[in-house]
Design a protein around this motif. Sequence first.
Motif, PDB file in Angstrom:
ATOM      1  N   VAL A  73       0.864  -1.187   0.000  1.00  0.00           N
ATOM      2  CA  VAL A  73       0.000   0.000   0.000  1.00  0.00           C
ATOM      3  C   VAL A  73       0.899   1.234   0.000  1.00  0.00           C
ATOM      4  CG1 VAL A  73      -1.664   1.318   1.360  1.00  0.00           C
ATOM      5  CG2 VAL A  73      -1.938  -1.146   1.111  1.00  0.00           C
ATOM      6  N   PRO A  74       0.632   2.198  -0.877  1.00  0.00           N
ATOM      7  CA  PRO A  74       1.502   3.384  -0.973  1.00  0.00           C
ATOM      8  C   PRO A  74       1.598   4.161   0.338  1.00  0.00           C
ATOM      9  CG  PRO A  74      -0.074   3.317  -2.797  1.00  0.00           C
ATOM     10  CD  PRO A  74      -0.475   2.239  -1.831  1.00  0.00           C
ATOM     11  N   ASP A  75       2.756   4.757   0.564  1.00  0.00           N
ATOM     12  CA  ASP A  75       3.000   5.513   1.791  1.00  0.00           C
ATOM     13  C   ASP A  75       2.022   6.664   1.980  1.00  0.00           C
ATOM     14  OD1 ASP A  75       5.097   3.884   2.561  1.00  0.00           O
ATOM     15  OD2 ASP A  75       6.655   5.227   1.822  1.00  0.00           O
ATOM     16  N   TYR A  76       1.528   7.272   0.897  1.00  0.00           N
ATOM     17  CA  TYR A  76       0.620   8.405   1.064  1.00  0.00           C
ATOM     18  C   TYR A  76      -0.711   7.999   1.707  1.00  0.00           C
ATOM     19  CZ  TYR A  76      -1.712   6.901  -3.275  1.00  0.00           C
ATOM     20  OH  TYR A  76      -2.374   6.188  -4.236  1.00  0.00           O
ATOM     21  N   CYS A  77      -0.968   6.710   1.779  1.00  0.00           N
ATOM     22  CA  CYS A  77      -2.187   6.235   2.441  1.00  0.00           C
ATOM     23  C   CYS A  77      -2.017   6.131   3.960  1.00  0.00           C
ATOM     24  CB  CYS A  77      -2.589   4.865   1.899  1.00  0.00           C
ATOM     25  SG  CYS A  77      -3.028   4.865   0.150  1.00  0.00           S
ATOM     26  N   LEU A  78      -0.786   6.015   4.417  1.00  0.00           N
ATOM     27  CA  LEU A  78      -0.526   5.829   5.846  1.00  0.00           C
ATOM     28  C   LEU A  78      -0.991   7.033   6.659  1.00  0.00           C
ATOM     29  CD1 LEU A  78       3.075   4.342   5.798  1.00  0.00           C
ATOM     30  CD2 LEU A  78       0.920   3.124   6.153  1.00  0.00           C
ATOM     31  N   GLY A  79      -1.816   6.788   7.656  1.00  0.00           N
ATOM     32  CA  GLY A  79      -2.285   7.847   8.530  1.00  0.00           C
ATOM     33  C   GLY A  79      -3.213   8.843   7.858  1.00  0.00           C
ATOM     34  N   ASN A  80      -3.547   8.629   6.600  1.00  0.00           N
ATOM     35  CA  ASN A  80      -4.407   9.523   5.844  1.00  0.00           C
ATOM     36  C   ASN A  80      -5.865   9.136   6.088  1.00  0.00           C
ATOM     37  OD1 ASN A  80      -5.934  10.801   3.817  1.00  0.00           O
ATOM     38  ND2 ASN A  80      -4.248  10.706   2.350  1.00  0.00           N
ATOM     39  N   PRO A  81      -6.675  10.026   6.653  1.00  0.00           N
ATOM     40  CA  PRO A  81      -8.059   9.678   7.004  1.00  0.00           C
ATOM     41  C   PRO A  81      -8.953   9.388   5.796  1.00  0.00           C
ATOM     42  CG  PRO A  81      -7.675  12.012   7.331  1.00  0.00           C
ATOM     43  CD  PRO A  81      -6.345  11.408   7.006  1.00  0.00           C
ATOM     44  N   ASN A  82      -8.481   9.638   4.589  1.00  0.00           N
ATOM     45  CA  ASN A  82      -9.269   9.324   3.396  1.00  0.00           C
ATOM     46  C   ASN A  82      -9.133   7.868   2.972  1.00  0.00           C
ATOM     47  OD1 ASN A  82     -10.255  11.994   3.003  1.00  0.00           O
ATOM     48  ND2 ASN A  82      -8.212  12.540   2.276  1.00  0.00           N
ATOM     49  N   TYR A  83      -8.119   7.186   3.494  1.00  0.00           N
ATOM     50  CA  TYR A  83      -7.829   5.804   3.123  1.00  0.00           C
ATOM     51  C   TYR A  83      -7.883   4.911   4.358  1.00  0.00           C
ATOM     52  CZ  TYR A  83      -6.105   7.808  -1.218  1.00  0.00           C
ATOM     53  OH  TYR A  83      -6.002   8.483  -2.398  1.00  0.00           O
ATOM     54  N   ARG A  84      -8.184   3.647   4.088  1.00  0.00           N
ATOM     55  CA  ARG A  84      -8.233   2.695   5.195  1.00  0.00           C
ATOM     56  C   ARG A  84      -8.038   1.295   4.625  1.00  0.00           C
ATOM     57  NH1 ARG A  84     -13.734   2.940   7.420  1.00  0.00           N
ATOM     58  NH2 ARG A  84     -14.275   1.936   5.488  1.00  0.00           N
ATOM     59  N   MET A  85      -7.457   0.420   5.439  1.00  0.00           N
ATOM     60  CA  MET A  85      -7.321  -0.984   5.071  1.00  0.00           C
ATOM     61  C   MET A  85      -8.009  -1.818   6.132  1.00  0.00           C
ATOM     62  SD  MET A  85      -3.938  -3.029   4.049  1.00  0.00           S
ATOM     63  CE  MET A  85      -3.952  -4.757   3.727  1.00  0.00           C
ATOM     64  N   ILE A  86      -8.799  -2.775   5.670  1.00  0.00           N
ATOM     65  CA  ILE A  86      -9.518  -3.680   6.564  1.00  0.00           C
ATOM     66  C   ILE A  86      -9.139  -5.103   6.180  1.00  0.00           C
ATOM     67  CG2 ILE A  86     -11.764  -4.527   7.337  1.00  0.00           C
ATOM     68  CD1 ILE A  86     -12.949  -1.826   6.397  1.00  0.00           C
ATOM     69  N   THR A  87      -8.821  -5.900   7.169  1.00  0.00           N
ATOM     70  CA  THR A  87      -8.569  -7.314   6.936  1.00  0.00           C
ATOM     71  C   THR A  87      -9.718  -8.105   7.541  1.00  0.00           C
ATOM     72  OG1 THR A  87      -6.203  -6.983   7.024  1.00  0.00           O
ATOM     73  CG2 THR A  87      -6.993  -9.233   7.345  1.00  0.00           C
ATOM     74  N   ILE A  88     -10.295  -8.972   6.735  1.00  0.00           N
ATOM     75  CA  ILE A  88     -11.308  -9.900   7.239  1.00  0.00           C
ATOM     76  C   ILE A  88     -10.619 -11.243   7.370  1.00  0.00           C
ATOM     77  CG2 ILE A  88     -13.491 -11.056   6.819  1.00  0.00           C
ATOM     78  CD1 ILE A  88     -14.330  -8.562   5.227  1.00  0.00           C
TER      79      ILE A  88
END
Length: 189
Positions: A73-88
């Motif tokens: 996942v690109p670094d610009y997503c880290l800590g960015n409230p517009n992006y999120r990762m969910i693991t099921i």
Amino acid sequence: MRSRVFQFFLFATAASLFPAVPLSGSLSNGQRYRVNFVDVDGNALSTADGHVTVLVLTTTADREKARTVGERVPDYCLGNPNYRMITILDFTSRHTQIGREIATMLVRHHLNEEAKRLQARYEEKKIARDARRDIFTVTDFDGTVSSQFSGQSPAANFRVFVFARNGELLQQWDDVPTAAELAAALKGP
């Protein structure tokens, strides 16, 4: 399960108003899907709540694949409230209530360990926030969540999905996408 896949992004529950396509069989890119679930920390999550979401459906056997997705996942997503990762995390065998509680406790422990790794990545990128708050994992003991993302037996699948803010399915893979593929899907919305 110290997996980087269990990372990112702040969650704020928001209602999304649109007609959702019913989930049956396989999902189609370009269609909108709203799937709601609760993670191990009690956070209400959805595929259509205003975040660009990377969703990984995995079993404990494929946790290394899940980790690889998280690392890509690109670094610009880290800590960015517009992006999120969910693991099921789909547990393939039936568990008693006590078994579920123990498994959930172990998942939380592994998430805390993974948060330490993610925190180091945050510090390297000068992101001033608690990484543990950005890790979302759903334990699926009975297959009800996983089955919504697959027309086949959910236990046999490793899947990666990227959903736009409104729940539109932008991309999906049956295996780990390359870093370039994942970045391209995330830049689309």
